[in-house]
Design a protein around this motif. Structure first.
Motif, PDB file in Angstrom:
ATOM      1  N   LEU A 245      53.786  40.037  39.059  1.00 20.91           N
ATOM      2  CA  LEU A 245      52.789  39.015  38.694  1.00 20.91           C
ATOM      3  C   LEU A 245      53.255  37.610  39.076  1.00 20.91           C
ATOM      4  N   GLU A 246      54.491  37.503  39.614  1.00 27.12           N
ATOM      5  CA  GLU A 246      54.978  36.172  39.968  1.00 27.12           C
ATOM      6  C   GLU A 246      54.263  35.639  41.201  1.00 27.12           C
ATOM      7  N   GLY A 247      54.450  34.347  41.425  1.00 29.68           N
ATOM      8  CA  GLY A 247      53.961  33.727  42.660  1.00 29.68           C
ATOM      9  C   GLY A 247      52.468  33.451  42.702  1.00 29.68           C
ATOM     10  N   ARG A 248      51.775  33.479  41.565  1.00 29.01           N
ATOM     11  CA  ARG A 248      50.336  33.136  41.583  1.00 29.01           C
ATOM     12  C   ARG A 248      50.038  31.947  40.669  1.00 29.01           C
ATOM     13  N   GLY A 249      51.129  31.280  40.249  1.00 32.47           N
ATOM     14  CA  GLY A 249      50.952  30.108  39.399  1.00 32.47           C
ATOM     15  C   GLY A 249      50.533  30.455  37.984  1.00 32.47           C
ATOM     16  N   LEU A 250      50.854  31.674  37.553  1.00 36.93           N
ATOM     17  CA  LEU A 250      50.491  32.057  36.179  1.00 36.93           C
ATOM     18  C   LEU A 250      51.431  31.362  35.191  1.00 36.93           C
ATOM     19  N   ALA A 273      40.178  40.139  40.223  1.00 33.96           N
ATOM     20  CA  ALA A 273      40.216  41.607  40.234  1.00 33.96           C
ATOM     21  C   ALA A 273      41.636  42.100  40.513  1.00 33.96           C
ATOM     22  N   ARG A 274      42.269  41.411  41.479  1.00 35.18           N
ATOM     23  CA  ARG A 274      43.633  41.785  41.849  1.00 35.18           C
ATOM     24  C   ARG A 274      44.602  41.571  40.677  1.00 35.18           C
ATOM     25  N   LEU A 275      44.417  40.445  40.028  1.00 32.76           N
ATOM     26  CA  LEU A 275      45.279  40.090  38.902  1.00 32.76           C
ATOM     27  C   LEU A 275      45.150  41.130  37.786  1.00 32.76           C
ATOM     28  N   MET A 276      43.907  41.517  37.490  1.00 35.31           N
ATOM     29  CA  MET A 276      43.699  42.481  36.411  1.00 35.31           C
ATOM     30  C   MET A 276      44.346  43.826  36.758  1.00 35.31           C
ATOM     31  N   ASP A 278      46.868  44.310  38.776  1.00 32.30           N
ATOM     32  CA  ASP A 278      48.329  44.185  38.718  1.00 32.30           C
ATOM     33  C   ASP A 278      48.843  44.151  37.283  1.00 32.30           C
ATOM     34  N   MET A 279      48.031  43.583  36.407  1.00 27.38           N
ATOM     35  CA  MET A 279      48.448  43.528  35.000  1.00 27.38           C
ATOM     36  C   MET A 279      48.477  44.918  34.388  1.00 27.38           C
ATOM     37  N   THR A 280      47.473  45.732  34.734  1.00 32.36           N
ATOM     38  CA  THR A 280      47.444  47.103  34.240  1.00 32.36           C
ATOM     39  C   THR A 280      48.642  47.869  34.790  1.00 32.36           C
ATOM     40  N   VAL A 286      45.413  44.389  27.596  1.00 29.89           N
ATOM     41  CA  VAL A 286      44.612  43.178  27.392  1.00 29.89           C
ATOM     42  C   VAL A 286      43.772  43.298  26.113  1.00 29.89           C
ATOM     43  N   ARG A 287      43.838  42.275  25.261  1.00 32.98           N
ATOM     44  CA  ARG A 287      43.044  42.289  24.039  1.00 32.98           C
ATOM     45  C   ARG A 287      41.719  41.522  24.243  1.00 32.98           C
TER      46      ARG A 287
END
Lengths: 311, 253
Positions: A245-250, A273-276, A278-280, A286-287
């Motif tokens: 998840l790094e490198g996207r300014g999160l 969509a990509r972020l979601m 990758d998070m999964t 996610v709550r």
């Protein structure tokens, strides 16, 4: 679209040496509502003053309906209605007389039918024989509008029409403005309520320090500069961002419970969509999800800050 | 010319006057009557005649001038100062009217009010003394010129004044003394020679002298000179008003 008001290189230097306008260029189209937005002391009122004849421009040219405001002041001013910022009315005069006076002053013959229609539209007809001092603040503002419209101007300037006015009256004022636009009046209003500009203006001009920073369609301005924030609330907090998840300014907020992602809503790909996915993939549960759009206020503050940094 | 604009200003100003018509009418009647009681009866009984005219009649032209000048100045100065004070001047500045039209409206109204007061005072005076007017046309001309020129002065004063104190300062400290010392209640010839010369520098002397000539055919200074003086004064005021509008002094920054 034809230009109703053309301001080119307008400058205004007051006697004390203060330069209130530093070469303003602005074109106002026929039939539009333009909101001039700026903080106190930005030059909004001065710009209106030099267009309407309350102050002499120190340089540049200003035309209204093709007429120069200095050389052909009669033709130019005949086209303009002005609602000033301050509620300036003679307290002892009757409503209807003060409106008739304005019409006469602009060289128009008395027209009782027109004045009646105008006063009815502004809900002033029942108050027509009252002295102005007997009216409420909101009614007095309506009288100012009636006076400005009494000579059937093609262009109406409203200088902070809703400053210090309660919410209900503000909405009333917006309806009046909308009604005028339907009737074909070009409207320029100054405001420092961003919400107001966003709600009623076709185009927005931002002025600060005597300079116009931008003039743009309200919608496209919102879209172009629309910057969104996605906040993802996690089921259980994390100490660091998981790999992948790094490198996207999160950024992590609220003790690692919320992941914040900032993106441009007008961009081709938002990356959500990509972020979601990758998070999964990273095993995050996610709550809740919340998105927030920048308001015009944020855009405005950003612009003014940028100008100040550049200076 | 924006004739409708001039008419609108004139009418609006006159409405203000008509709103307080009773006060406008009663106060000059009372003050004139008082002057006649004090100067005409009490003091005048000890002064028999001035150059062949009874003292009571002699002071009539001066009394009329006193009120007309004060009324013209105060009406015109207040007329333009008030919109400046409450902010309604924005409307004049943003209207398609030029300086001549604005001045004609305001000064015309102030002069009309002053003329009305002058006529009321003349009427009141005729109840106390026998009045014959030898040159009625000249009397009307002097009256009209005085109303107009001092209304112009009042207009300048109203533009100049930044507060109500200033608005009252000039009439109180300059105009009233000039009128009292300008021969309203005496003939210049009654003064010692040195004071006669000094008095000739007071412009009001020419005004009252000319006006008195129209009534009784006698004057302190030649009537032609009076006419020239008042015409010159009017021209000067018009010049100043023109300059004010050209430069926007104290009205349009």
């Amino acid at each position: 679209m034809t230009a109703m008001v053309e301001v080119s290189g307008a400058r205004k230097v007051y006697d004390g040496g203060f330069e209130a306008l530093k070469g303003v260029d602005l074109e106002i189209r026929k039939g539009e509502i333009l909101a001039l937005l700026g903080p106190n002391g930005a030059g909004k009122t001065t710009l209106i003053s030099v267009i309407c004849g309350l102050a002499m421009p120190s340089g540049g040219t200003i035309r209204v309906g093709g007429h120069d405001v200095v050389a052909d002041f009669r033709e130019a001013r005949s086209l303009i209605g002005l609602v000033p910022q301050e509620v300036s009315l003679e307290p002892f005069e009757k409503v209807i007389n003060t409106v008739r006076f304005s019409r006469g002053l602009f060289g128009k013959r008395r027209d009782d039918a027109l004045i009646e229609d105008l006063l009815r539209r502004l809900s002033l007809w029942d108050k027509r024989d009252e002295p102005i001092r007997a009216l409420s603040g909101g009614m007095k503002r309506r009288v100012l509008i009636a006076k400005a419209l009494s000579h059937e101007p093609a262009v109406l300037f409203l200088d902070e029409p809703t400053a210090g006015v309660d919410v209900e009256l503000r909405r009333d004022m917006w309806e009046i403005v909308e009604d005028l636009r339907r009737r074909g009046t070009t409207i320029i209003l100054t405001t420092h309520y961003i919400e107001e500009a966003e709600a009623i203006a076709d185009r927005i001009g931002v002025i600060n320090g005597g300079e116009i920073l931008l003039v743009e369609e309200t919608d496209s301005l919102m879209a172009r500069m629309g910057h969104k924030t996605l906040r993802v609330e996690l089921d259980s907090p994390v100490d660091t961002l998981p790999p992948g998840l790094e490198g996207r300014g999160l950024t992590l907020e609220e003790g690692g419970r919320v992941i914040v992602y900032e993106y441009d809503s007008a961009a081709e790909r938002s990356g959500i969509a990509r972020l979601m996915a990758d998070m999964t993939q990273a095993g995050l549960v996610v709550r809740d999800i919340e998105t927030r759009k920048d308001s015009l206020e944020d855009i405005f503050v950003g612009l003014v800050k940028k100008q100040e940094t550049a200076a | 010319m924006n004739w409708l604009g001039i008419w609108a200003i004139y009418r609006y100003e006159m409405t203000r006057f008509f709103r307080t018509l009773l006060q406008s009418f009663i106060s000059p009647v009372i003050s004139t009557s008082l002057y006649f009681v004090v100067f005409g009866a009490a003091i005048g009984s000890r002064i028999e005649q001035v150059e062949g005219v009874s003292y009571g009649a002699f002071i009539v032209p001066g009394l009329v001038m006193l009120s007309v000048v004060m009324q013209a100045v105060s009406n015109a100065s207040f007329g333009i100062y008030f919109p400046k004070f409450i902010g309604t001047i924005y409307e004049l500045l943003s209207a398609p009217v030029n300086f001549l039209e604005v001045v004609t409206g305001y000064v015309g109204a102030a002069a009309t009010k002053a003329l009305f007061i002058g006529v009321v005072i003349l009427g009141t005076a005729s109840l106390f003394v026998d009045l014959t007017i030898q040159h009625p046309l000249a009397m009307v001309a002097f009256l009209l010129l005085t109303c107009t020129s001092f209304a112009l002065l009042g207009f300048i004063l109203g533009i100049w004044a930044k507060n109500f104190e200033q608005l009252q300062l000039v009439p109180m400290l300059i105009i009233t003394p000039l009128i009292f010392l300008g021969g309203s209640f005496y003939s210049i010839s009654m003064l010692p020679p040195a004071w006669q010369t000094i008095t000739l520098f007071n412009p009001v002397v020419y005004l009252i002298s000319g006006f008195r000539w129209a009534f009784f055919g006698m004057s302190d200074v030649p009537v032609g000179l009076s006419l020239l003086a008042i015409a010159g004064f009017t021209a000067l005021c018009i010049g100043i008003v023109w300059w004010i509008f050209r430069t926007g002094w104290r009205i349009r920054p």
